[in-house]
Design an enzyme around this catalytic site. Structure first.
Site, PDB file in Angstrom:
ATOM      1  N   HIS A  92      16.492  66.017  47.188  1.00 44.04           N
ATOM      2  CA  HIS A  92      17.759  66.724  47.435  1.00 44.04           C
ATOM      3  C   HIS A  92      17.652  67.627  48.665  1.00 44.04           C
ATOM      4  O   HIS A  92      16.929  68.624  48.656  1.00 44.04           O
ATOM      5  CB  HIS A  92      18.134  67.542  46.192  1.00 44.04           C
ATOM      6  CG  HIS A  92      19.451  68.281  46.308  1.00 44.04           C
ATOM      7  ND1 HIS A  92      20.592  67.890  45.654  1.00 44.04           N
ATOM      8  CD2 HIS A  92      19.799  69.387  47.020  1.00 44.04           C
ATOM      9  CE1 HIS A  92      21.589  68.722  45.938  1.00 44.04           C
ATOM     10  NE2 HIS A  92      21.123  69.654  46.769  1.00 44.04           N
ATOM     11  N   ALA A 117      23.770  70.031  37.723  1.00 48.23           N
ATOM     12  CA  ALA A 117      24.568  71.247  37.818  1.00 48.23           C
ATOM     13  C   ALA A 117      25.837  71.057  37.010  1.00 48.23           C
ATOM     14  O   ALA A 117      26.348  69.938  36.884  1.00 48.23           O
ATOM     15  CB  ALA A 117      24.919  71.527  39.264  1.00 48.23           C
ATOM     16  N   ASP A 121      21.141  63.243  48.708  1.00 46.81           N
ATOM     17  CA  ASP A 121      19.919  62.814  48.024  1.00 46.81           C
ATOM     18  C   ASP A 121      19.375  61.626  48.785  1.00 46.81           C
ATOM     19  O   ASP A 121      20.082  60.635  48.983  1.00 46.81           O
ATOM     20  CB  ASP A 121      20.210  62.406  46.574  1.00 46.81           C
ATOM     21  CG  ASP A 121      20.604  63.588  45.704  1.00 46.81           C
ATOM     22  OD1 ASP A 121      20.369  64.735  46.127  1.00 46.81           O
ATOM     23  OD2 ASP A 121      21.137  63.358  44.602  1.00 46.81           O
ATOM     24  N   GLU A 168      13.139  68.778  42.931  1.00 48.98           N
ATOM     25  CA  GLU A 168      13.871  67.622  43.468  1.00 48.98           C
ATOM     26  C   GLU A 168      13.513  67.372  44.931  1.00 48.98           C
ATOM     27  O   GLU A 168      14.186  67.856  45.824  1.00 48.98           O
ATOM     28  CB  GLU A 168      15.395  67.850  43.346  1.00 48.98           C
ATOM     29  CG  GLU A 168      15.897  67.947  41.922  1.00 48.98           C
ATOM     30  CD  GLU A 168      17.422  67.873  41.817  1.00 48.98           C
ATOM     31  OE1 GLU A 168      18.094  67.713  42.850  1.00 48.98           O
ATOM     32  OE2 GLU A 168      17.923  67.963  40.692  1.00 48.98           O
ATOM     33  N   HIS A 182      26.630  69.147  45.665  1.00 53.99           N
ATOM     34  CA  HIS A 182      27.203  67.867  46.092  1.00 53.99           C
ATOM     35  C   HIS A 182      28.718  67.979  46.296  1.00 53.99           C
ATOM     36  O   HIS A 182      29.290  67.229  47.065  1.00 53.99           O
ATOM     37  CB  HIS A 182      26.850  66.764  45.098  1.00 53.99           C
ATOM     38  CG  HIS A 182      25.411  66.331  45.205  1.00 53.99           C
ATOM     39  ND1 HIS A 182      24.954  65.525  46.218  1.00 53.99           N
ATOM     40  CD2 HIS A 182      24.322  66.625  44.451  1.00 53.99           C
ATOM     41  CE1 HIS A 182      23.650  65.323  46.080  1.00 53.99           C
ATOM     42  NE2 HIS A 182      23.231  65.990  45.012  1.00 53.99           N
TER      43      HIS A 182
HETATM   44 ZN    ZN Z   1      21.163  66.095  44.716  1.00 51.33          ZN
END
Ligand code: ZN
Length: 269
Positions: A231, A164, A178, A228, A171
């Site tokens: 995440h 990002a 994560d 992901e 985050h």
């Molecule tokens: Zn992440």
């Protein structure tokens, strides 16, 4: 003369009858329908025929149709655990949560998310499963270095699918973590996390602790990142349970159904 007036009245009534399905749809079938977005709904539906119309409404309400990093809005309640942060919604540049606590090594999360993660990991341990934290809170500056480094290594297009841009990372909320199954982390281990028993357990149970899988495989065109499996985002048990029970896969859809209509109430007919 009387006959003519009668005919006019009938015509008016018929026209009103023709207009009524939209009004009916707005108020009853699609409670999250916002009249102001009606043209955007049609356009996004045309571009995404696979999506059901109620999902189209939700995504458009969440500005998913604007395109990534276009028409960016700054979130007004960055401390709200349900906050939507993505390529269209940015955190205030200097935002830093004031209740960060250590969860593992030097990784930090906000208190509520940290407590729920601890509870979840303990229940996983009892089931013979283990996960490790490999990233949690990141400052605006650390996200900025991560992103710029990605751009240097892979080019902007590829970097944008993996990292990002600063201000747009979950985050930075202190609510994203994560996690993987082993301590010796490599990108391979990360990607293979989806094949572990730990991941299967999380898919089934994480919502009870308030966590959701934020970047699912089937929705890369909506979230704009690679898949992901590692995440996980804390949104609180209430939102996570609603999403689970109603089959809502994306936080954007939840926002478009339940948050955006509150911010922009449906105009009176
Ligand atoms: Zn992440």
């Amino acid at each position: 003369m009387k006959k003519y007036l009668f005919a006019v009245l009938i015509t008016v009534k018929l026209l009103a009858g023709l207009a009524s399905p939209a009004a009916f749809a707005a108020n009853d079938v699609y409670p999250h329908y916002l009249e102001a977005n009606s043209i955007r709904y049609e356009s996004f539906q045309t571009r995404n025929p696979r999506l059901a119309f109620d999902v189209v409404i939700a995504y458009v309400n969440a500005n998913v149709d604007r395109g990534f990093y276009a028409g960016i809005l700054t979130v007004s309640e960055p401390d709200n655990p349900g906050v939507l942060v993505n390529k269209n919604f940015a955190l205030p540049r200097n935002y830093e949560p004031d209740d960060l606590v250590y969860v593992s090594g030097y990784y930090r999360l906000r208190t509520e998310a940290a407590d729920q993660l601890a509870k979840m990991r303990s229940d996983m341990n009892n089931a013979g499963l283990n996960v490790y934290v490999m990233s949690a809170y990141r400052t605006y500056q650390s996200q900025s270095s991560k992103y710029e480094n990605g751009v240097m290594c892979y080019g902007r297009v590829s970097a944008d699918r993996q990292y990002a841009r600063p201000g747009h990372s979950e985050h930075q909320t202190g609510l994203a973590v994560d996690i993987v199954q082993r301590t010796n982390i490599s990108s391979m281990t990360q990607a293979r996390f989806e094949n572990t028993r730990e991941f299967a357990w999380l898919l089934e149970n994480a919502y009870k602790y308030g966590f959701i899988l934020r970047y699912p495989k089937e929705y890369t065109d909506i979230h704009g990142f690679i898949y992901e499996p590692w995440h996980w985002r804390y949104v609180g048990p209430e939102i996570a349970t609603t999403m689970h029970d109603e089959g809502i896969a994306m936080l954007e859809e939840y926002y478009g159904r339940y948050v955006a209509p509150e911010l922009a109430p449906i105009a009176a007919p």
